[in-house]
Design an enzyme around this catalytic site. Structure first.
Site, PDB file in Angstrom:
ATOM      1  N   GLN A  34     -12.019  94.781   3.034  1.00 17.24           N
ATOM      2  CA  GLN A  34     -11.830  96.201   3.384  1.00 17.24           C
ATOM      3  C   GLN A  34     -12.517  96.719   1.917  1.00 17.24           C
ATOM      4  O   GLN A  34     -12.716  96.084   0.935  1.00 17.24           O
ATOM      5  CB  GLN A  34     -10.419  96.710   3.095  1.00 17.24           C
ATOM      6  CG  GLN A  34      -9.532  96.095   2.065  1.00 17.24           C
ATOM      7  CD  GLN A  34      -7.975  95.842   2.732  1.00 17.24           C
ATOM      8  OE1 GLN A  34      -8.002  96.209   3.985  1.00 17.24           O
ATOM      9  NE2 GLN A  34      -7.425  95.241   1.879  1.00 17.24           N
ATOM     10  N   HIS A  65       7.445 104.456  -1.968  1.00 21.37           N
ATOM     11  CA  HIS A  65       8.115 103.166  -2.426  1.00 21.37           C
ATOM     12  C   HIS A  65       9.508 103.065  -2.248  1.00 21.37           C
ATOM     13  O   HIS A  65      10.172 101.989  -2.032  1.00 21.37           O
ATOM     14  CB  HIS A  65       7.422 102.575  -3.553  1.00 21.37           C
ATOM     15  CG  HIS A  65       5.891 102.338  -3.297  1.00 21.37           C
ATOM     16  ND1 HIS A  65       4.894 103.133  -4.212  1.00 21.37           N
ATOM     17  CD2 HIS A  65       5.216 101.582  -2.396  1.00 21.37           C
ATOM     18  CE1 HIS A  65       3.836 102.535  -3.903  1.00 21.37           C
ATOM     19  NE2 HIS A  65       3.895 101.883  -2.870  1.00 21.37           N
ATOM     20  N   ASP A  89      -0.244  96.860  -4.168  1.00 20.02           N
ATOM     21  CA  ASP A  89      -0.284  97.838  -5.184  1.00 20.02           C
ATOM     22  C   ASP A  89       1.064  97.714  -6.310  1.00 20.02           C
ATOM     23  O   ASP A  89       1.127  98.025  -7.093  1.00 20.02           O
ATOM     24  CB  ASP A  89      -0.290  99.322  -4.793  1.00 20.02           C
ATOM     25  CG  ASP A  89       0.837  99.532  -3.925  1.00 20.02           C
ATOM     26  OD1 ASP A  89       0.498  99.434  -2.448  1.00 20.02           O
ATOM     27  OD2 ASP A  89       1.909  99.838  -4.143  1.00 20.02           O
ATOM     28  N   GLU A 109       0.129  89.481   0.044  1.00 18.86           N
ATOM     29  CA  GLU A 109      -1.045  90.121   0.056  1.00 18.86           C
ATOM     30  C   GLU A 109      -2.253  89.716   0.666  1.00 18.86           C
ATOM     31  O   GLU A 109      -2.503  88.598  -0.111  1.00 18.86           O
ATOM     32  CB  GLU A 109      -0.990  91.148  -1.090  1.00 18.86           C
ATOM     33  CG  GLU A 109      -2.420  91.774  -1.233  1.00 18.86           C
ATOM     34  CD  GLU A 109      -2.622  92.845  -0.246  1.00 18.86           C
ATOM     35  OE1 GLU A 109      -1.663  93.826  -0.254  1.00 18.86           O
ATOM     36  OE2 GLU A 109      -3.473  92.808   0.448  1.00 18.86           O
ATOM     37  N   GLY A 141      -0.049  87.951   5.796  1.00 17.99           N
ATOM     38  CA  GLY A 141       1.309  87.843   6.193  1.00 17.99           C
ATOM     39  C   GLY A 141       1.762  87.387   7.481  1.00 17.99           C
ATOM     40  O   GLY A 141       2.894  86.901   7.824  1.00 17.99           O
ATOM     41  N   ASP A 158       4.959  96.440   4.204  1.00 13.81           N
ATOM     42  CA  ASP A 158       4.123  97.542   3.556  1.00 13.81           C
ATOM     43  C   ASP A 158       2.564  97.384   3.800  1.00 13.81           C
ATOM     44  O   ASP A 158       2.000  97.215   2.866  1.00 13.81           O
ATOM     45  CB  ASP A 158       4.465  97.566   2.070  1.00 13.81           C
ATOM     46  CG  ASP A 158       3.718  98.667   1.278  1.00 13.81           C
ATOM     47  OD1 ASP A 158       3.832  98.841   0.115  1.00 13.81           O
ATOM     48  OD2 ASP A 158       3.439  99.658   2.101  1.00 13.81           O
ATOM     49  N   SER A 159       2.231  97.595   4.926  1.00  9.10           N
ATOM     50  CA  SER A 159       0.891  97.278   5.384  1.00  9.10           C
ATOM     51  C   SER A 159       0.248  98.559   5.701  1.00  9.10           C
ATOM     52  O   SER A 159       0.632  99.765   5.836  1.00  9.10           O
ATOM     53  CB  SER A 159       0.730  96.392   6.692  1.00  9.10           C
ATOM     54  OG  SER A 159       1.048  97.435   7.893  1.00  9.10           O
ATOM     55  N   THR A 160      -1.388  98.382   5.752  1.00  7.85           N
ATOM     56  CA  THR A 160      -2.325  99.347   6.277  1.00  7.85           C
ATOM     57  C   THR A 160      -1.808  99.817   7.839  1.00  7.85           C
ATOM     58  O   THR A 160      -0.917  99.064   8.269  1.00  7.85           O
ATOM     59  CB  THR A 160      -3.699  99.081   5.927  1.00  7.85           C
ATOM     60  OG1 THR A 160      -3.516  97.559   6.336  1.00  7.85           O
ATOM     61  CG2 THR A 160      -3.876  99.233   4.650  1.00  7.85           C
TER      62      THR A 160
HETATM   63  N1  SAM Z   1       1.247 102.884   1.362  1.00  7.36           N
HETATM   64  C1  SAM Z   1       0.111 102.229   1.991  1.00  7.36           C
HETATM   65  C2  SAM Z   1       0.148 102.847   3.580  1.00  7.36           C
HETATM   66  O1  SAM Z   1       0.938 103.510   3.821  1.00  7.36           O
HETATM   67  O2  SAM Z   1      -0.812 102.644   4.297  1.00  7.36           O
HETATM   68  C3  SAM Z   1       0.237 100.532   2.349  1.00  7.36           C
HETATM   69  C4  SAM Z   1      -0.025 100.313   0.980  1.00  7.36           C
HETATM   70  S1  SAM Z   1      -0.555  98.572   0.751  1.00  7.36           S
HETATM   71  C5  SAM Z   1      -2.025  98.984  -0.140  1.00  7.36           C
HETATM   72  C6  SAM Z   1      -1.334  97.918   2.217  1.00  7.36           C
HETATM   73  C7  SAM Z   1      -1.546  96.424   2.092  1.00  7.36           C
HETATM   74  O3  SAM Z   1      -1.719  95.736   3.232  1.00  7.36           O
HETATM   75  C8  SAM Z   1      -3.252  96.365   1.868  1.00  7.36           C
HETATM   76  O4  SAM Z   1      -3.151  96.118   0.482  1.00  7.36           O
HETATM   77  C9  SAM Z   1      -3.723  95.262   2.630  1.00  7.36           C
HETATM   78  O5  SAM Z   1      -4.584  94.384   2.187  1.00  7.36           O
HETATM   79  C10 SAM Z   1      -2.597  94.741   3.150  1.00  7.36           C
HETATM   80  N2  SAM Z   1      -2.647  93.936   4.342  1.00  7.36           N
HETATM   81  C11 SAM Z   1      -3.037  94.518   5.462  1.00  7.36           C
HETATM   82  N3  SAM Z   1      -2.878  93.461   6.696  1.00  7.36           N
HETATM   83  C12 SAM Z   1      -2.377  92.220   5.813  1.00  7.36           C
HETATM   84  C13 SAM Z   1      -1.950  91.168   6.447  1.00  7.36           C
HETATM   85  N4  SAM Z   1      -2.124  90.528   7.658  1.00  7.36           N
HETATM   86  N5  SAM Z   1      -1.264  90.310   5.486  1.00  7.36           N
HETATM   87  C14 SAM Z   1      -0.863  90.630   4.250  1.00  7.36           C
HETATM   88  N6  SAM Z   1      -1.343  92.084   3.603  1.00  7.36           N
HETATM   89  C15 SAM Z   1      -2.027  92.802   4.581  1.00  7.36           C
END
Ligand code: SAM
Length: 282
Positions: A34, A65, A89, A109, A141, A158-160
């Site tokens: 990304q 959080h 983060d 992550e 994950g 806590d994913s995207t």
């Molecule tokens: N607070 C944010 C929201 O509500 O969208 C999310 C915060 S955090 C930055 C989201 C994280 O999920 C990203 O850093 C992304 O790289 C991670 N992520 C997405 N898919 C993932 C996976 N399959 N395994 C681990 N991390 C993942």
């Protein structure tokens, strides 16, 4: 003569745009997963964006959080081992470590660039990642949950949003794996998106979790930076009910200094508006 005012905009689902007055661009990078950007804004502190979507703003990240971590961690009688998936983060890890009973917090992550950029440019959010109780694993994950032989008291997803690498984190086999790696009183809290714009995601999560967990609930909170201002987390457990089994006294006894979460917010956040209750078949 001041220069033209600059803005950083998030366009959400092609139907709504949120603009943040820009002070300075701080970081921009592209990982194999990304595009990651960190900017300084005039009204919301620093902002982390992933593929142009706001993830974290220093101004209100404490709300998100606290609400993704504390309902589960105060519901569990004694959370010791916590797994955070996503959350690069560091904000969710920071809130998790406020619980004295937590002996270890594993962050899984997928994107190393999110972690390194947050450590460098979002110190208030990412500082906890250097705590000796934290283990940071840069991997998927979904794969971790499928393969680990470890057990966790609380899992926090806590994913995207459910696209790209996060897609499978909203899938049935992932939650079957989460159930397998959770201990007896296990609880999983998951990012579920906007009840206004993503009610299908919330419905889908309930549909996936209900056959796997005896208790599936959702809690709501409002914040400044996400489109629509109202956001949802799901909370699924192996038996504990987030309101009936919640011991409110634990919050006061913890003497935790929090900005949003408290015992009343905990109970109230699980009260859902009628349109959402209807969507999840309540
Ligand atoms: N607070 C944010 C929201 O509500 O969208 C999310 C915060 S955090 C930055 C989201 C994280 O999920 C990203 O850093 C992304 O790289 C991670 N992520 C997405 N898919 C993932 C996976 N399959 N395994 C681990 N991390 C993942």
């Amino acid at each position: 003569m001041t220069g033209k005012t600059a803005w950083v905009d998030e366009t959400y689902q092609g139907v709504v745009r949120t603009g943040f007055r820009l002070k300075k661009r701080i970081f921009k990078g592209r990982s194999p997963f990304q595009e990651i950007e960190i900017v300084e804004t005039a009204g919301h502190g620093r902002l982390l964006l992933i593929d142009g979507m706001t993830m974290v703003s220093e101004r209100d990240e404490f709300v998100y959080h606290e609400m993704i971590a504390h309902p589960a961690l105060f519901l569990h009688p004694k959370p010791r081992r916590v797994l955070v998936i996503g959350g690069g983060d560091g904000g969710t890890v920071r809130e998790t470590l406020k619980h004295k009973s937590v002996e270890s917090c594993t962050l899984v992550e997928i994107d190393a660039l999110v972690v390194s950029a947050s450590r460098r440019h979002l110190p208030r959010t990412a500082a906890a990642l250097s705590d000796p109780r934290v283990r940071v694993l840069i991997e998927d994950g979904v794969k971790f949950a499928a393969e680990t032989r470890e057990a966790f008291d609380v899992v926090i997803v806590d994913s995207t949003e459910p696209f790209g690498p996060a897609k499978e984190l909203f899938g049935p086999s992932f939650y079957k794996d989460v159930r397998r790696i959770l201990t007896k009183d296990g609880i999983v809290a998951s990012q579920a998106g906007s009840p206004f714009y993503e009610i299908a995601t919330i419905k889908n999560l309930f549909g996936i979790m209900r056959p796997v967990f005896p208790v599936v609930e959702a809690c709501l909170f409002s914040n400044l930076t996400y489109p629509g201002g109202l956001w949802a987390f799901t909370l699924a457990t192996k038996g504990l009910h987030p309101v009936r089994d919640f011991v409110a006294a634990r919050v006061g006894a913890s003497k935790m200094k929090l900005g949003w979460y408290n015992a009343e917010i905990h109970a109230g956040s699980f009260a859902l508006p009628s349109f959402l209750k209807g969507a999840i078949g309540r």
